[in-house]
Design an enzyme around this catalytic site. Structure first.
Site, PDB file in Angstrom:
ATOM      1  NE  ARG A 122      -3.909  -2.279   1.019  1.00 52.62           N
ATOM      2  CZ  ARG A 122      -3.941  -3.431   0.341  1.00 52.62           C
ATOM      3  NH1 ARG A 122      -3.244  -3.572  -0.760  1.00 52.62           N
ATOM      4  NH2 ARG A 122      -4.692  -4.445   0.742  1.00 52.62           N
ATOM      5  CD  GLU A 153     -11.357 -11.518   6.430  1.00 57.38           C
ATOM      6  OE1 GLU A 153     -10.684 -11.210   7.421  1.00 57.38           O
ATOM      7  OE2 GLU A 153     -11.260 -10.950   5.338  1.00 57.38           O
ATOM      8  CE  LYS A 155     -12.826  -8.244   7.129  1.00 58.72           C
ATOM      9  NZ  LYS A 155     -11.971  -7.220   7.722  1.00 58.72           N
ATOM     10  N   GLY A 198     -12.516  -6.347  -0.211  1.00 55.32           N
ATOM     11  CA  GLY A 198     -12.006  -7.338  -1.139  1.00 55.32           C
ATOM     12  C   GLY A 198     -11.682  -6.904  -2.558  1.00 55.32           C
ATOM     13  N   GLY A 199     -11.374  -5.632  -2.765  1.00 60.32           N
ATOM     14  CA  GLY A 199     -11.035  -5.189  -4.109  1.00 60.32           C
ATOM     15  C   GLY A 199     -12.149  -4.391  -4.782  1.00 60.32           C
TER      16      GLY A 199
HETATM   17  P1  13P Z   1     -10.389  -5.309   2.560  1.00 59.25           P
HETATM   18  O1  13P Z   1     -11.627  -4.547   2.943  1.00 59.25           O
HETATM   19  O2  13P Z   1      -9.322  -4.453   1.943  1.00 59.25           O
HETATM   20  O3  13P Z   1     -10.704  -6.551   1.766  1.00 59.25           O
HETATM   21  O4  13P Z   1      -9.686  -5.792   3.907  1.00 59.25           O
HETATM   22  C1  13P Z   1     -10.457  -6.323   4.902  1.00 59.25           C
HETATM   23  C2  13P Z   1      -9.689  -7.343   5.612  1.00 59.25           C
HETATM   24  O5  13P Z   1      -9.462  -7.229   6.794  1.00 59.25           O
HETATM   25  C3  13P Z   1      -9.219  -8.527   4.871  1.00 59.25           C
HETATM   26  O6  13P Z   1      -8.763  -9.496   5.756  1.00 59.25           O
END
Ligand code: 13P
Length: 337
Positions: A30, A174, A216, A260-261
């Site tokens: 990033r 998640e 998540k 997620g992109g």
């Molecule tokens: P993103 O919202 O960038 O996908 O990241 C969330 C996250 O914690 C991924 O593990």
């Protein structure tokens, strides 16, 4: 607060979670994007900028931290954890150790980090963490995911969740079905449905108390390279709600999406479309990394002189996603000051 109370507080109306738990490799990526060297000082300065944004706590209930960050202090000597706590923001911690290739499963991954996890959780609890995150990664192609991959990742997620609850920490579960690839929204629906069935079966087998946990997941969405392009927020909302109604027990207090992109505005519009179709058995909110941070990173550029601009950009995304978490977002809010 009990596990149930913490889980419910994280999805209070109009509030969601900031995922600021990028691992060393991810935050470097990033920072590379804004031409900033990833030093410990710049990582601290960046996180301090986000956590001291005035007003963000109105829409951000909790922040997921990385191991380095939960131990860091701000310029004025206060720990970053105490800064969050003073604003009423709940500190959380990423506890998985990332992914490695899964044996005899070409292209598939398993998340590591279970060994010694109980002791690490106890230390994180002492450092102030009240919730945790573990991410499993599920990729889609013509031949994957296999049920083997779903089974072992679901087992690890459930084992992690049980250990968290044993240590008095709320687990965020998640299982991310990736948006990479050319698959259709129907394929994402099929894979996400199978993934969530497998995950909740494992949680049941391992006696996870769903009232003290959050899910998540990805939204149900076409792959980035799908020939039909992006789907409308309405189509995404319809498929996503159908998927969760068929797989997620109502005992879970909240479903907090990863971005997620998706672009920042897509992630907000899609969450809003889902909530406009409510009420639902669970709160639908956000646990966004990129979708909350991308404009702030671009405005900051690694420079202290740009902190106010970075905070304005982050504060705006927090506010608009807070509105989307209640189905009260409108695209015209993007151009309002
Ligand atoms: P993103 O919202 O960038 O996908 O990241 C969330 C996250 O914690 C991924 O593990």
């Amino acid at each position: 607060m009990s596990l149930h109370e913490v889980a419910r507080a994280l999805v209070a109306p109009g509030k969601g979670i900031l995922a600021a738990d990028e691992s060393s490799g991810t935050i470097k990526k990033r920072f590379d994007g804004i031409g900033c060297e990833s030093t410990e000082d710049r990582r601290r300065a960046y996180r301090e900028m986000l956590f001291t944004t005035a007003g963000a706590a109105s829409n951000v209930s909790g922040v997921i931290l990385f191991d380095e960050t939960i131990r860091q202090s701000a310029n004025d000597g206060r720990t970053l954890v105490s800064i969050l706590e003073a604003e009423g923001v709940i500190p959380g911690i990423k506890v998985d150790k990332g992914t490695v290739p899964l044996h005899n499963a070409p292209g598939e991954l398993i998340t590591e980090g279970l060994d010694g996890l109980g002791a690490r959780l106890a230390e994180y609890r002492e450092l102030g963490a009240k919730f945790a995150k573990w991410r499993a990664v599920i990729d889609i192609s013509a031949t994957i995911p296999t049920q083997y991959c779903l089974d072992v990742n679901a087992h690890a997620l459930a084992r992690y969740a049980a250990l968290c609850q044993q240590e008095g920490i709320v687990p965020i579960i998640e299982p991310e079905v990736l948006m990479d690839g050319a698959h259709s929204i129907e394929t994402c629906l099929e894979v996400t449905t199978r993934t969530l069935h497998t995950v909740f079966n494992a949680c049941f087998d391992q006696s996870v108390d769903l009232r003290g946990a959050l899910l998540k997941p990805n939204m149900v969405i076409p792959g980035k390279l799908h020939s039909g392009g992006a789907a409308t927020p309405d189509a995404i909302a319809e498929a996503t709600i159908r998927c969760f109604e068929e797989t997620v027990p109502a005992a879970i207090p909240g479903i907090v999406f990863l971005s997620g992109g998706q672009s920042d505005t897509e992630a907000t519009a899609n969450l809003d479309a889902i909530n406009k179709r409510g009420p639902h058995p669970w709160s639908f909110s956000f646990s966004y990394g990129r979708a909350l941070q991308a404009p702030a990173l671009a405005a900051w550029k690694g420079l202290d002189a740009n902190i106010a601009a970075g905070q304005a950009a982050y504060g705006k995304r927090a506010r608009l996603n807070g509105a989307a978490a209640e189905g009260k977002y409108d695209n015209s809010m993007e151009s309002a000051s």
